[in-house]
Scaffold this motif. Structure first.
Motif, PDB file in Angstrom:
ATOM      1  N   GLY A 148      40.478  39.816  43.192  1.00  0.00           N
ATOM      2  CA  GLY A 148      41.828  40.563  43.647  1.00  0.00           C
ATOM      3  C   GLY A 148      42.725  39.964  43.141  1.00  0.00           C
ATOM      4  O   GLY A 148      43.930  40.487  43.184  1.00  0.00           O
ATOM      5  N   PHE A 202      41.841  47.671  37.051  1.00  0.00           N
ATOM      6  CA  PHE A 202      42.106  46.992  38.061  1.00  0.00           C
ATOM      7  C   PHE A 202      41.054  47.318  39.120  1.00  0.00           C
ATOM      8  O   PHE A 202      40.830  46.408  39.993  1.00  0.00           O
ATOM      9  CB  PHE A 202      43.647  47.532  38.567  1.00  0.00           C
ATOM     10  CG  PHE A 202      44.515  46.864  37.747  1.00  0.00           C
ATOM     11  CD1 PHE A 202      44.145  45.764  36.821  1.00  0.00           C
ATOM     12  CD2 PHE A 202      45.743  47.205  37.714  1.00  0.00           C
ATOM     13  CE1 PHE A 202      45.533  45.202  36.037  1.00  0.00           C
ATOM     14  CE2 PHE A 202      46.842  46.571  37.258  1.00  0.00           C
ATOM     15  CZ  PHE A 202      46.406  45.882  36.125  1.00  0.00           C
ATOM     16  N   LYS A 203      40.553  48.467  39.190  1.00  0.00           N
ATOM     17  CA  LYS A 203      39.603  48.769  40.287  1.00  0.00           C
ATOM     18  C   LYS A 203      38.333  48.022  40.004  1.00  0.00           C
ATOM     19  O   LYS A 203      37.919  47.464  40.912  1.00  0.00           O
ATOM     20  CB  LYS A 203      39.089  50.378  40.094  1.00  0.00           C
ATOM     21  CG  LYS A 203      38.340  50.837  40.937  1.00  0.00           C
ATOM     22  CD  LYS A 203      38.371  52.473  41.433  1.00  0.00           C
ATOM     23  CE  LYS A 203      37.143  52.767  41.902  1.00  0.00           C
ATOM     24  NZ  LYS A 203      35.873  53.447  40.943  1.00  0.00           N
ATOM     25  N   ALA A 263      35.596  41.657  34.627  1.00  0.00           N
ATOM     26  CA  ALA A 263      34.663  42.270  35.958  1.00  0.00           C
ATOM     27  C   ALA A 263      33.284  42.059  36.083  1.00  0.00           C
ATOM     28  O   ALA A 263      32.530  41.951  36.984  1.00  0.00           O
ATOM     29  CB  ALA A 263      34.913  43.556  35.982  1.00  0.00           C
ATOM     30  N   TRP A 271      39.752  34.041  33.606  1.00  0.00           N
ATOM     31  CA  TRP A 271      40.916  34.574  34.698  1.00  0.00           C
ATOM     32  C   TRP A 271      41.994  33.918  34.357  1.00  0.00           C
ATOM     33  O   TRP A 271      43.154  34.541  34.019  1.00  0.00           O
ATOM     34  CB  TRP A 271      40.524  33.706  36.005  1.00  0.00           C
ATOM     35  CG  TRP A 271      39.673  34.776  36.926  1.00  0.00           C
ATOM     36  CD1 TRP A 271      38.383  35.277  36.457  1.00  0.00           C
ATOM     37  CD2 TRP A 271      40.042  34.945  38.490  1.00  0.00           C
ATOM     38  NE1 TRP A 271      38.074  35.932  37.563  1.00  0.00           N
ATOM     39  CE2 TRP A 271      38.676  35.565  38.614  1.00  0.00           C
ATOM     40  CE3 TRP A 271      40.911  34.550  39.020  1.00  0.00           C
ATOM     41  CZ2 TRP A 271      38.622  36.166  40.198  1.00  0.00           C
ATOM     42  CZ3 TRP A 271      40.726  34.962  40.644  1.00  0.00           C
ATOM     43  CH2 TRP A 271      39.944  35.762  40.856  1.00  0.00           C
ATOM     44  N   ALA A 307      39.021  44.429  40.808  1.00  0.00           N
ATOM     45  CA  ALA A 307      39.045  44.341  42.166  1.00  0.00           C
ATOM     46  C   ALA A 307      37.653  44.328  42.946  1.00  0.00           C
ATOM     47  O   ALA A 307      37.274  43.704  43.802  1.00  0.00           O
ATOM     48  CB  ALA A 307      39.825  45.430  43.080  1.00  0.00           C
ATOM     49  N   GLU A 308      36.691  45.100  42.581  1.00  0.00           N
ATOM     50  CA  GLU A 308      35.479  45.204  42.999  1.00  0.00           C
ATOM     51  C   GLU A 308      34.546  44.204  42.668  1.00  0.00           C
ATOM     52  O   GLU A 308      33.465  43.749  43.209  1.00  0.00           O
ATOM     53  CB  GLU A 308      34.724  46.667  42.596  1.00  0.00           C
ATOM     54  CG  GLU A 308      35.139  47.658  43.357  1.00  0.00           C
ATOM     55  CD  GLU A 308      34.771  49.119  42.824  1.00  0.00           C
ATOM     56  OE1 GLU A 308      34.236  48.997  41.618  1.00  0.00           O
ATOM     57  OE2 GLU A 308      35.253  50.279  43.357  1.00  0.00           O
ATOM     58  N   VAL A 335      44.339  41.392  40.134  1.00  0.00           N
ATOM     59  CA  VAL A 335      44.652  42.606  40.374  1.00  0.00           C
ATOM     60  C   VAL A 335      46.312  42.696  40.791  1.00  0.00           C
ATOM     61  O   VAL A 335      47.065  43.026  40.303  1.00  0.00           O
ATOM     62  CB  VAL A 335      43.929  43.451  41.301  1.00  0.00           C
ATOM     63  CG1 VAL A 335      44.592  44.868  41.315  1.00  0.00           C
ATOM     64  CG2 VAL A 335      42.447  43.628  40.680  1.00  0.00           C
ATOM     65  N   VAL A 336      46.284  41.592  41.738  1.00  0.00           N
ATOM     66  CA  VAL A 336      47.876  41.428  42.327  1.00  0.00           C
ATOM     67  C   VAL A 336      48.816  41.090  41.356  1.00  0.00           C
ATOM     68  O   VAL A 336      49.764  41.526  40.978  1.00  0.00           O
ATOM     69  CB  VAL A 336      47.818  40.329  43.363  1.00  0.00           C
ATOM     70  CG1 VAL A 336      49.312  39.978  43.902  1.00  0.00           C
ATOM     71  CG2 VAL A 336      47.084  41.105  44.659  1.00  0.00           C
TER      72      VAL A 336
END
Lengths: 549, 631
Positions: free
Chosen positions: A473, A464-465, A384, A343, A468-469, A476-477
């Motif tokens: 989050g 990004f999807k 992810a 991250w 996010a999933e 993504v921001v």
């Protein structure tokens, strides 16, 4: 002495004598790699035996045929179900043949094919002494500015060795994302890195800066390789094996037989964590993630532009492929240890690349920082840890490599007396002089920026999807904020091209041969098709998103 | 049969595409192409009408789902058509009057070098207007609504070289935006209330929504209707819209587009029925506007602006009727149709007069034209008799019913609304008689202009007079045809519903009073403009006259309240934007730039520094991984 007797000297006498099993090689499943490596060796022989005048043509022919054949083999394997139902491990556990491997190999081969086209371009530079010349030095070994260089130029030499070097690099890259044990991984890493170091050094113009780039890349690459190798050693110490599957089993605690020699270290988590981090670090170096990115701008700027384009596209594909396999196959049990660290790397990479790019004044350096920011975006998909994450990364890599090769190919067209005019101020008003070239470059910039109806948007949306999933989050921001920052400098170039007055002493746009035109045209076409109708390719990446274990 | 509906809309749309994309090579035949597509649309309308007549009244509605436009879970925007008796009425009016006006324009625009483009815009208008009335949901209706707005803008400003025309087009556009906002808010409210915006589900489930919601939706729909139909307080654009070519004024700004507001209210009848407050607001707007328009019409010397005031006033009648609920819906639409005939005829007559008078519009410079243009005189005269409600002609049947229904509203409201409608009838008779007398009677008052060109009034060519004759026939007979035996009411009843109103006095009394006030109005006008010569220069006039000449100070009001207020608001917003927003934005950019400049220094070109950075990075990476395990 007979073979069993020799064997018995090497093994404990107490062991019953066994016959050595000849390694079982699935030539069919490995054919893409074998074709390319074979062609590379053939290229070396061509250098030795074919007369200098016809070498260029033979080399280009061999390279194109080999890459096309290899791509056909990949498609054939995928069509034969080796990406999905028949996925498996080949070559005694060394190489995986599965969806991600085939998808990435296909992408690398297409990027390589476009790379050959740009390597073979001979219409951009004015002819020297009646001979058409490409982007590569007349004789790479001659000292820049020396008499021997002048003689080589006068004789009309060119460095046709770039084609076998390119094929070797591609061969290594094909193995890299498919490598299923750590040693294969390391060898593939070196096989594709060493030719790239050389290729960086052979620019025809601005040779000193080219050689400087090559030396830096080599030194830092060697440094990174040392980390990787040390990490591999630690992981071996941890698991008693270099095979991905075995290490994964040890991580999961499902392995049974512990080798007595390694009983002291096996299962020691410190070895696992440190070793894993070091191997990952080597891969992060290759993808150009912060803080292992510093070679990127210098090398991208110094290397001959066709090499930069190929390297920026294909290295990223190969290295991310290897990183995915490592994280998803070997270290999924450690997810909660590596995810937060990754991250952080993704965040600083996205932000760092985007922010530093703002103040760049050289188009190649700008694209280098842009590639760093993109490495961050792709990392967002990598972490992810879901099938969607894998397929989104695959899609992104495919989309990104075509945009990159196309963009660097456009850079080769804009020239002045000193060769390529890479300083941004010289691009002012390009849209008024050469609207088509500027428009094409604008398409690539918009794709880099992730504007809808380009492949960049579809790819960014997918990663990004997925992120996010998976609950990331915050990533993504930050990714969207970085995209906004990055959009600034992409759009600034567009504004510069279309809304500034052209400078009187500005560069000219060379008319390329059909080779470069094809590379650019394919880049634009793929960018728009993946942007307007991405679904088929997203599905393709989705089907290819499962690693064999 | 359903497929013809799409064709009905597609025909003029195709015409517009051909004409607007076809370029100059179509200049010679463009007007024929445009007229042919309009006529084709009319023929399709008649075929559909015949088919509809063959069915029983309850089963006449045709539905066609064309395609799903935006299919998202929970949000279904479909493109589909609904052709029922109400839509059918509009389709025939739009294509019928539209085709006639296409024919008329062939003559009227003969000398205009941009005639092809003009016909392209007219076809575009037809397509948008047809879409508006055959849409089966509010969102698609909105597409048509904006389409007619666009066509109206393009046609008002058709002679864009005249600054007045360009300004008028912009004014119409801006004022209409206010109404359009109302419609879009209404549609959003519908979506949040009902989860859909298809007519059927929305109108059938009004019982499930609270009255407050329905009142809000109703008021927003009314705002939309005010914008499109030039009702107070959004009436100011219609007078200026007369800058457009006269056929445009006849088709768009008299017969069809400006009645879209009435269509919207009648179509949404179930919403208004369940929201009495919104209904009351509709009647008030209607009553105020019918008087407002009539008063303005009395003072204008520009023949088209006088007619524009009249249009506003007549639509006021329709809106009033539509606000009365089921006792009024059918009469609103009936008046809308008869008005379509006679007002289009009046405008075409005015165009014919202008055509013969070197485009002079000042009625004080007309006079005695009946001798020079007899056909125009007769057709205009029949339209005149129809609009003032001369017994037996169209306007008599439709307007009288509205006045009756207004009285039937009951209570003080009924008396006030009925009284206003009756007063309006008197003023209508006054201003229309004034127009008639100033134009066709008295002595000739025209003079050579500054270049010495004296107008030579003459009758217009057949291509212009024939549409006028057809419309005059409609002005004479349509009302009787619709009104006798309640034929029109029965036709519309399955869609709009109908109740008999019960006025506090007998219907005969109302009718007689209507005729009486009409006679009084005519008498006053004759006394002022028939018995005395009309001065060529307008006299100063009373305070009311002067105010009416300035459209009852509408523009002054808008200027002081809205423009000044808006300017102040804008200025303060700009201030906030410059200081606060730009400050933040520029500050961020400067911060990023500064950061970029600093970080860039790390990139010093020395491989040793890079290696240190990598080493440090690796150390942090390893430490962080170990740390993660520790915590």
């Amino acid at each position: 002495m007979s073979a069993p007797a020799v064997h018995s000297l090497w093994t404990m006498a107490a062991d019953p004598i066994e016959k050595i099993q000849a390694p079982k090689i699935e030539y069919g499943q490995l054919s893409p790699t074998l074709i390319v490596i074979g062609a590379a060796i053939l290229g070396v022989l061509i250098e030795a035996f074919v007369p200098r005048r016809s070498r260029y043509y033979v080399q280009v022919f061999v390279a194109i045929v080999a890459l096309a054949a290899s791509f056909a083999a990949v498609v054939g394997l995928a069509a034969g179900g080796y990406g999905t139902t028949k996925a498996g491990i080949a070559a005694m556990g060394a190489i995986a043949v599965d969806g991600p491997a085939l998808f990435l190999q296909g992408t690398i081969l297409l990027a390589g094919l476009l790379g050959v086209f740009t390597f073979a371009e001979r219409r951009l530079d004015p002819a020297a002494h009646g001979k058409r010349v490409d982007s590569f030095a007349a004789q790479a070994a001659s000292v820049p500015g020396s008499d021997s260089e002048k003689a080589a130029v006068k004789a009309g030499f060119t460095t046709t060795e770039v084609f076998p070097l390119l094929l070797f690099a591609i061969g290594g890259m094909l193995i890299f994302p498919a490598a299923n044990d750590l040693l294969t991984l390391f060898i593939a890493l070196e096989v594709f890195s060493l030719p790239l170091y050389l290729l960086c050094a052979v620019a025809r113009r601005k040779r000193l800066i080219s050689q400087e780039a090559a030396v830096k890349y080599f030194l830092l690459g060697a440094f990174a390789s040392a980390f990787t190798l040390f990490g591999i050693a630690l992981l071996y110490g941890y698991a008693g094996s270099v095979s991905y599957a075995t290490i994964a089993q040890v991580v999961d605690g499902t392995v049974q037989n512990v080798s007595p020699a390694l009983a002291g270290t096996m299962g020691n988590d410190a070895l696992l964590l440190v070793g894993g981090a070091m191997v990952v670090m080597g891969l992060l170096f290759k993808v150009g993630a912060v803080p292992f990115h510093m070679w990127t701008p210098d090398v991208y700027q110094g290397a001959p532009t066709p090499v930069t384009g190929f390297m920026a596209a294909a290295t990223k594909v190969a290295a991310f492929g290897a990183l995915l396999r490592l994280l998803y196959v070997v270290l999924p049990g450690l997810r909660w240890d590596w995810r937060p660290v990754m991250w952080a790397v993704a965040i600083v990479t996205m932000l760092g690349g985007a922010i530093v790019a703002i103040t760049q004044t050289d188009i190649k350096r700008l694209l280098a920082y842009s590639s760093i920011a993109h490495a961050g975006f792709i990392l967002a998909g990598v972490i992810a840890t879901s099938p969607d994450g894998v397929s989104s990364v695959l899609f992104y890599l495919g989309a990104y490599s075509f945009v990159t090769i196309g963009a660097f190919a456009v850079v080769t067209l804009v020239r002045d007396a000193g060769g390529e005019a890479t300083h941004l101020s010289k691009w002012a008003g390009l849209g008024r002089r050469s609207p088509l070239v500027a428009a094409v470059f604008a398409v690539f910039l918009l794709a880099f920026a992730g504007i809808p109806l380009t492949s960049g948007f579809a790819g960014k949306f997918a990663v990004f999807k997925a992120a996010a999933e998976s609950g990331a989050g915050a990533i993504v921001v930050i990714g969207v904020i970085s995209s906004a920052i990055a959009a600034f400098f992409y759009i600034r170039v567009i504004v510069l091209m279309f809304f500034s007055q052209p400078r009187p002493e500005g560069p000219t746009v060379a008319v390329p041969s059909p080779l470069t035109m094809t590379a650019i045209g394919v880049g634009v076409a793929v960018t728009l098709v993946l942007g307007v109708a991405p679904q088929y390719f997203l599905d393709l990446a989705g089907q290819a998103g499962v690693f064999v274990r | 049969m359903e497929n013809l509906i799409a064709l009905l809309v597609a025909a003029p749309l195709l015409g517009a595409a051909v004409l607007l994309c076809g370029g100059r090579r179509l200049d010679a035949v463009g007007h024929w192409i445009g007229t042919a597509f309009a006529a084709a649309s009319f023929v399709l309308g008649v075929v559909l009408f015949a088919d509809m007549l063959g069915k029983s009244p309850e089963h006449r509605t045709l539905m066609q789902h064309l395609f799903s436009w935006i299919p998202v879970e929970g949000f279904q925007a479909n493109v589909g058509f609904q052709l029922d008796q109400l839509s059918m009425t509009f389709v025939l009016l739009i294509t019928g009057v539209g085709s006639l006006i296409h024919v008329y324009s062939i003559g009227y625009m003969e000398h205009d070098e941009r005639r092809r483009r003009f016909f392209g815009y007219l076809n575009l208008f037809l397509a948008a207007m047809l879409l508006l009335v055959v849409a089966d949901n509010y969102l698609l209706l909105y597409v048509g609504w904006e389409g007619v707005g666009l066509a109206s803008y393009l046609l008002i400003g058709f002679w864009q070289h005249k600054p007045s025309a360009a300004t008028a087009a912009k004014k119409a556009f801006l004022v209409n935006r206010v109404g359009d906002m109302g419609l879009s808010i209404a549609i959003m409210l519908m979506f949040t209330t009902f989860g859909t915006f298809a007519f059927g589900p929305v109108l059938q489930s009004t019982g499930d929504a609270g009255e407050g919601k329905l009142t809000a939706i109703g008021l927003m729909l009314l705002l939309a209707a005010c914008g499109k139909s030039a009702q107070v307080p959004l009436q100011s654009w219609l007078g200026d819209a007369m800058e457009g070519p006269t056929p445009v004024s006849a088709l768009i700004h008299a017969a069809t587009m400006v009645t879209a507001g009435v269509y919207l209210i009648v179509r949404s009848g179930d919403i208004f029925n369940a929201a009495p407050d919104a209904q009351l607001a509709v009647t008030v707007v209607g009553a105020v506007t019918l008087l407002f328009g009539a008063i303005v019409g009395c003072a204008k010397d520009d023949i088209k602006k006088a007619l524009a005031g009249s249009t506003m006033s007549q639509i006021g009648y329709m809106v009033l009727a539509a606000g009365l609920g089921p006792i009024g819906y059918a009469f609103a639409i009936m008046h809308l149709v008869t008005h379509g005939f006679f007002k289009a005829g009046l405008f075409l007559g005015a165009g014919s007069v202008m055509h013969g008078m070197n485009d002079e519009v000042d009625m004080r410079k007309y006079g005695g034209l009946r001798k020079y243009m007899p056909i125009t005189f007769v057709t205009f005269g029949l339209g005149y008799l129809a609009i003032i409600g001369f017994p037996g002609l169209s306007g008599f049947f439709s307007k009288d019913k509205i006045i009756e229904a207004a009285f039937a509203k009951g209570g003080a409201e009924g008396w006030i609304l009925g009284g206003a409608a009756l007063l309006g009838a008197a003023i209508t008779a006054f201003y229309m008689t004034r127009v008639m007398l100033m134009t066709f009677f008295g002595e000739k008052r025209w003079q050579p202009d500054e270049h010495g060109n004296e107008p030579h009034p003459h009758e217009s060519p057949k291509v212009m007079t024939i549409p006028m004759i057809v419309l005059a026939v409609g002005s004479v007979f349509a009302g009787a045809f619709f009104g006798i035996g309640e034929r029109f009411v029965k036709w519309l009843e399955p869609v709009t519903g109908f109740e008999h109103g019960h006025p506090p006095v007998s219907a005969l009394t109302v009718t007689l009073s209507t005729v009486a006030v009409m006679v009084v109005g005519v008498g006053f006008a004759y006394a002022q403009y028939g018995r005395r010569p009309v001065p060529v220069v307008a006299p100063r006039g009373s305070l009311l006259t002067r105010a009416a000449r300035r459209d009852l100070l509408q523009d002054d009001f808008n200027h002081v309240v809205l423009v000044r207020g808006g300017e102040h608001l804008t200025r303060s917003l700009v201030y906030v934007d410059h200081t606060l927003v730009d400050g933040v934005v520029n500050g961020t950019a400067a911060t990023m730039g500064g950061l970029s400049g600093r970080l860039r220094k790390l990139q010093n070109g020395f491989a040793r520094s890079y290696a240190v950075s990598m080493f440090g990075g690796a150390a942090v990476l390893i430490a962080a991984t170990l740390l993660m395990r520790a915590v």
